[in-house]
Design an enzyme around this catalytic site. Structure first.
Site, PDB file in Angstrom:
ATOM      1  CB  CYS A 167      -0.896  -0.035   1.244  1.00 20.19           C
ATOM      2  SG  CYS A 167      -1.987   1.382   1.401  1.00 20.19           S
ATOM      3  CD  GLU A 207      -6.552   1.294  -4.122  1.00 20.32           C
ATOM      4  OE1 GLU A 207      -6.765   2.303  -3.403  1.00 20.32           O
ATOM      5  OE2 GLU A 207      -5.429   0.754  -4.194  1.00 20.32           O
ATOM      6  CG  HIS A 220      -7.405   2.496   0.992  1.00 17.70           C
ATOM      7  ND1 HIS A 220      -6.659   2.788   2.112  1.00 17.70           N
ATOM      8  CD2 HIS A 220      -6.550   1.891   0.128  1.00 17.70           C
ATOM      9  CE1 HIS A 220      -5.417   2.383   1.940  1.00 17.70           C
ATOM     10  NE2 HIS A 220      -5.327   1.817   0.746  1.00 17.70           N
TER      11      HIS A 220
END
Length: 194
Positions: free
Chosen positions: A105, A148, A151
């Protein structure tokens, strides 16, 4: 414009992000800046929380994975041209037998760990033209999207690591939040004294 990437430890990375409307200020510019920031850091995905914005938006360009010769030709061909914007996404379904893959990441530089995820997803999202789409993805593309998507849900890949391994990583993670890490892209470190 290349934006600083928020490092591990910043509260924005642990918040569930908010939906945006189609009149979100300077959205086109933000998307362009996110792609530029991601490419500058040699990433394959970047979510808005990683640049300090708690909104449900992420960008993906999985083409670097097309060079992985261990992948089937058909999957490599899909990866070559996979560049997308995801606005207000919702993963509707995750299917299949979970498989491990080493993830990293941009907000957690220098750490890579195996993460187990299901191989197929169905996702609903708006693209950059505010067209509502529902699509199914599998393999590496599904994994990049899941990473993603996490996130914008306030989840980091290190949250999947077993407790023993997490204790081993604790010092490294603490050093990242303090800026004690070598990176060749701009970052914002939460524990650095201003």
């Amino acid at each position: 414009m290349i934006l600083p990437i928020v490092a591990y430890g910043d509260p924005v990375l642990k918040k569930v992000a908010e939906d945006i409307e189609d009149d979100y200020p300077k959205l086109d510019e933000l998307i362009e800046n996110m792609f530029e920031t991601m490419y500058n850091a040699n990433g394959v995905g970047l979510a808005a929380p990683q640049i300090g914005k708690s909104i449900r938006l992420f960008v993906v360009d999985a083409s670097p994975f097309a060079e992985d010769e261990d992948l089937p030709d058909e999957e490599r061909k899909q990866l070559e041209s996979f560049k997308k914007v995801f606005i207000n996404p919702i993963i509707l379904e995750e299917e299949g037998k979970p498989w491990n893959f080493q993830e990293g990441c941009l907000s957690i530089p220098g750490i890579h760990e195996d993460v187990s995820r299901k191989p197929e997803i169905t996702i609903e999202y708006y693209d950059e033209n505010w067209e509502l789409l529902e699509e199914t993805y599998s393999g590496v593309i599904a994994r990049v999207i899941q990473h993603e998507y996490d996130h914008i849900e306030g989840i980091l890949f290190t949250d999947y690591v077993n407790p023993l391994k997490k204790r081993v990583l604790k010092k490294k993670l603490s050093n990242i939040s303090k800026g004690a890490v070598n990176v060749d892209y701009r970052m914002k470190f939460p524990a650095l004294k201003r």
